[in-house]
Every structure is written in C-alpha cells, then in structure tokens.
Design a protein around this motif. Structure first.
Motif, mmCIF file in Angstrom:
data_model
loop_
_atom_site.group_PDB
_atom_site.id
_atom_site.type_symbol
_atom_site.label_atom_id
_atom_site.label_comp_id
_atom_site.label_asym_id
_atom_site.label_seq_id
_atom_site.Cartn_x
_atom_site.Cartn_y
_atom_site.Cartn_z
ATOM 1 N N PHE A 64 0.819 -1.198 0.000
ATOM 2 C CA PHE A 64 0.000 0.000 0.000
ATOM 3 C C PHE A 64 0.866 1.267 0.000
ATOM 4 O O PHE A 64 0.576 2.234 -0.701
ATOM 5 C CB PHE A 64 -0.943 -0.015 1.211
ATOM 6 C CG PHE A 64 -1.891 1.131 1.208
ATOM 7 C CD1 PHE A 64 -2.964 1.152 0.337
ATOM 8 C CD2 PHE A 64 -1.688 2.214 2.053
ATOM 9 C CE1 PHE A 64 -3.838 2.232 0.309
ATOM 10 C CE2 PHE A 64 -2.551 3.300 2.027
ATOM 11 C CZ PHE A 64 -3.631 3.303 1.162
ATOM 12 N N LEU A 67 2.090 1.895 -3.423
ATOM 13 C CA LEU A 67 1.028 2.528 -4.222
ATOM 14 C C LEU A 67 0.917 4.013 -3.903
ATOM 15 O O LEU A 67 0.794 4.857 -4.791
ATOM 16 C CB LEU A 67 -0.328 1.878 -3.919
ATOM 17 C CG LEU A 67 -0.747 0.605 -4.654
ATOM 18 C CD1 LEU A 67 -2.172 0.247 -4.262
ATOM 19 C CD2 LEU A 67 -0.657 0.769 -6.163
ATOM 20 N N ALA A 68 0.964 4.319 -2.610
ATOM 21 C CA ALA A 68 0.705 5.691 -2.168
ATOM 22 C C ALA A 68 1.869 6.627 -2.472
ATOM 23 O O ALA A 68 1.673 7.781 -2.844
ATOM 24 C CB ALA A 68 0.401 5.704 -0.670
ATOM 25 N N GLN A 71 3.237 5.807 -6.716
ATOM 26 C CA GLN A 71 2.245 5.875 -7.789
ATOM 27 C C GLN A 71 2.675 5.128 -9.040
ATOM 28 O O GLN A 71 2.813 5.713 -10.123
ATOM 29 C CB GLN A 71 1.968 7.349 -8.123
ATOM 30 C CG GLN A 71 1.623 8.129 -6.877
ATOM 31 C CD GLN A 71 0.774 9.335 -7.191
ATOM 32 O OE1 GLN A 71 0.666 9.755 -8.336
ATOM 33 N NE2 GLN A 71 0.144 9.882 -6.185
ATOM 34 N N PRO A 72 2.878 3.821 -8.902
ATOM 35 C CA PRO A 72 3.294 3.031 -10.062
ATOM 36 C C PRO A 72 2.234 3.070 -11.159
ATOM 37 O O PRO A 72 1.056 3.272 -10.873
ATOM 38 C CB PRO A 72 3.435 1.613 -9.506
ATOM 39 C CG PRO A 72 2.596 1.589 -8.283
ATOM 40 C CD PRO A 72 2.623 2.976 -7.732
ATOM 41 N N LEU A 77 1.945 -1.129 -11.705
ATOM 42 C CA LEU A 77 0.689 -0.984 -10.962
ATOM 43 C C LEU A 77 -0.035 -2.324 -10.902
ATOM 44 O O LEU A 77 -0.514 -2.749 -9.843
ATOM 45 C CB LEU A 77 -0.201 0.071 -11.634
ATOM 46 C CG LEU A 77 -1.600 0.222 -11.049
ATOM 47 C CD1 LEU A 77 -1.557 0.661 -9.598
ATOM 48 C CD2 LEU A 77 -2.423 1.215 -11.876
#
Lengths: 216, 216
Positions: A64, A67-68, A71-72, A77
């Motif tokens: 997480f 992701l945060a 920002q892949p 992603l």
C-alpha cells in the motif's frame, strides 16, 4: 529514488514467494497433525496462524505504501494490485491450514481420518502441496504456461474429493457421523487450498497479459 | 477532469453497493431454493452466477483503470484498494450462493434440509442476509459504528452453527449420513457468507481510519 522503487517492487514479489513457502509449510504440518494425530504439531500451526497473518498484513501495508508514495503505472501498478489479491489468497490459505489443525485437535488422541480414508486425504494434501509449490514458482518466475498446468491439478483435486465422498457414503462406512462430517469439511478445506493456488496463478496471468482471468 | 475523477470514485462505491444487493438477492434465493426444494429458483441462481461474476469483473476493471489513469493518493487510493478487496469478497459470496443452490439441486425433489433443521438453517440464512444488508449500508454510509455491531451478528452465526452440529450429531438424528454432510457444508457456506460481510465492513474501517483491521 527509482532504484529504491524497483527494490520495493522486487521485495514485494520476494515476500509473496516467501509467504507462500510459509503457508505451504503450515498446510503440510496440519496434514501431519491430522494423519498422525500429533497434538504438538496441531498446536504449533494454530498458534503460529496469527503470526503468519501479521506477516501478511505487513507486506500488505508495504504494498500500500508503494502505491501511495510511488504511484506506479502500467505493469508495475498491475503487479502491486495482483500482490494485494494474492496476499488475500495467502491469508485464506493460512486460515484453512489452521482449520485443518483444529479438526485434528478436536479428535485427539485419535486421528480424525480413519485408516480407510488416509490414502485419499494424503493424496488431496499432496496435490494441495504441489499446487501451492507451483503457485509459488509461478509467482517467482511469471511462468504463464505453468499456470495452465495448475488447472489440471485442480481437476485431480476434484476427482479426489468425489472419491472421498464415495468412501464416506458407501454402505461399508462404519465410522459414524462425526468423522464423516469432519472428512466432508476437510475435503472442502483442501479443495479451497487448491482453488487459492489457482487464483494466485491466475493473478500472474493477469500480471503478464494484462487480461483479467476468468474468476474461480 | 477532476469532476470526472470524483464521478469515477463515486461510481465504484455505487457499484459496490448495487453488487452487494445483487449478491444478497442470490443468497436469499438460494435459501428459498434450499428450504422449498424449488428447482427453478436453484437453476436461476446457478445460471446467473456467471453473469454476476462478470459484473464484478467489470467493476474491478474500472477500479483498475481509475488507479492507472488517475493515480489517486491518500484516502482516494485507500478507497480504490478497499474496493478491490471488497469485490473479491463479493465474488466469493456469489460463489457461495451458487454452492447452496447446487446442494439444493442435488437433493431434488426433496429438500436438503430435513424439517427438524429448517429453523436453524432459516436463522443462519436470516443472519447472513442481515449481515450482507448491513455490510451494504456500511459501504454506502461509511458507518464505522455499525461495523462493530456486525461482529456481534457474527457471534450469533457461530452459535447457530454449533446448534446445527448438535442437532445433526444427536442420537435422535435419523436422516442418515448424506443429509448430515450436506448440512455441515451448508453451515460452513452460511458462516463464510457472514465472514465476508464482516470483511467488507472491516475494509470500510480501513477506509475511514486508515488502519488495517485485524484480519478475519
């Protein structure tokens, strides 16, 4: 910064592979606890269930954070999203190993599996073990071809479950109701373990091809 | 562009709520198929299972597109990730409704549930229904307080499952092995339906508080 990013992505895959090994061991130990009516092993699997859960939560949190903060996009992603789904599978597989050990513990000092059914349960456990092992390799190597083979093993699992029901429902069954119910549930648990391995493999297909696999 | 973004995020929540309603209906229909031995309803749930799966896949794909194209951060990102996890729960709940209908179909023209157990199964189904309904409201309103109440209903479910086993394993049980096994599996399916509702609620807690809930 980018180096750190790829390190983070690689680390998530490594963690997935290592968690899969941990869960595979828990499943194998539960089977031993079940067939040998071994209290010590059953207790160990049950006790460590929560630790494994925490390990999974940690990796989830790390995914997480990637992701945060990073920002892949595109395939990166997809990889993180697939990892999140696979972590959910691993969490369920861990819970299923604990369930098997709890059935084993409930019937101590006897085995929950009468001798006549031991070969079938042993085969189901062995197929589950092989499926989890393959899932782990597929995650590690992104081998989409192996994912298709895994579906064949899933068919073997289905056949074994049918065989299990045949033995339990045969006129010659003389172990009564409670063992029969335990076996029906155990059959379900091993089948679900296989399903989750298949799910993990399908997530790799999604990773590699970008196509959402047919849900299982 | 930002307007479109928030529309996309809102739409995912709306889709989650509407899918939860769809799955809730499938569960309720399976219970009717089961208790009334209604072939038509059982077949309908089984047939539409794949359609529901496709709907879920579509929303999953849309969530993924939002992640890929909008790169949400902070609470928006948490929302999309939570949605992905909840979609996995809904997929399992849908599969469980299909399982219940398949058990119902296998025993036609009789009901898989002997009269003596009908009240218990009816209660389990009713608790599951209420839990799914609450999960849907929690998703729609982000009501973290209600999430805690849901855990209490989960305890009721556990008690009902124990009651189910007590009836089936009682000396007075005279319906034989196969119905007993069906009931053990049905009990498991309703219990898992409740678990998934709890999971969905926990994801909302994660959404609102940013804390990963204790896994269940």
């Amino acid at each position: 910064m980018r180096d750190q990013y790829y390190e983070q992505l690689d680390r998530i895959v490594e963690d997935l592979v290592s968690l899969t090994t941990t869960v595979r061991r828990a499943v194998a130990e539960s089977t031993t606890a079940l067939l040998d009516a071994d209290t010590t092993i059953a207790e160990r699997v049950i006790d460590s269930g929560r630790d494994v859960d925490e390990l999974i939560d940690e990796v989830e949190e790390r995914a997480f954070v990637v992701l945060a903060t990073q920002q892949p996009v595109a395939s990166d992603l997809r990889q993180v999203v697939a990892a999140l789904r696979m972590l959910a599978d691993l969490q369920r597989m861990n819970a299923l190993a604990v369930h098997v050990s709890k059935v084993a513990r409930r019937r101590m000092p006897e085995s929950a599996v009468p001798l006549a059914v031991q070969p079938t349960i042993r085969s189901m456990a062995s197929v589950a073990d092989s499926m989890i092992d393959q899932a782990s390799r597929i995650v590690a190597n992104r081998d989409v071809t192996a994912a298709a083979r895994l579906e064949l093993e899933d068919d073997t699992m289905d056949r074994l479950r049918t065989e299990l029901f045949r033995i339990v429902l045969d006129d010659s069954w003389d172990h009564g109701l409670e063992p029969a119910i335990d076996l029906a549930l155990l059959g379900r648990y091993y089948e679900r373990l296989g399903d989750h391995a298949v799910n993990m493999a399908r997530r790799v297909v999604f990773l590699v091809t970008g196509e959402l696999p047919v849900s299982g």
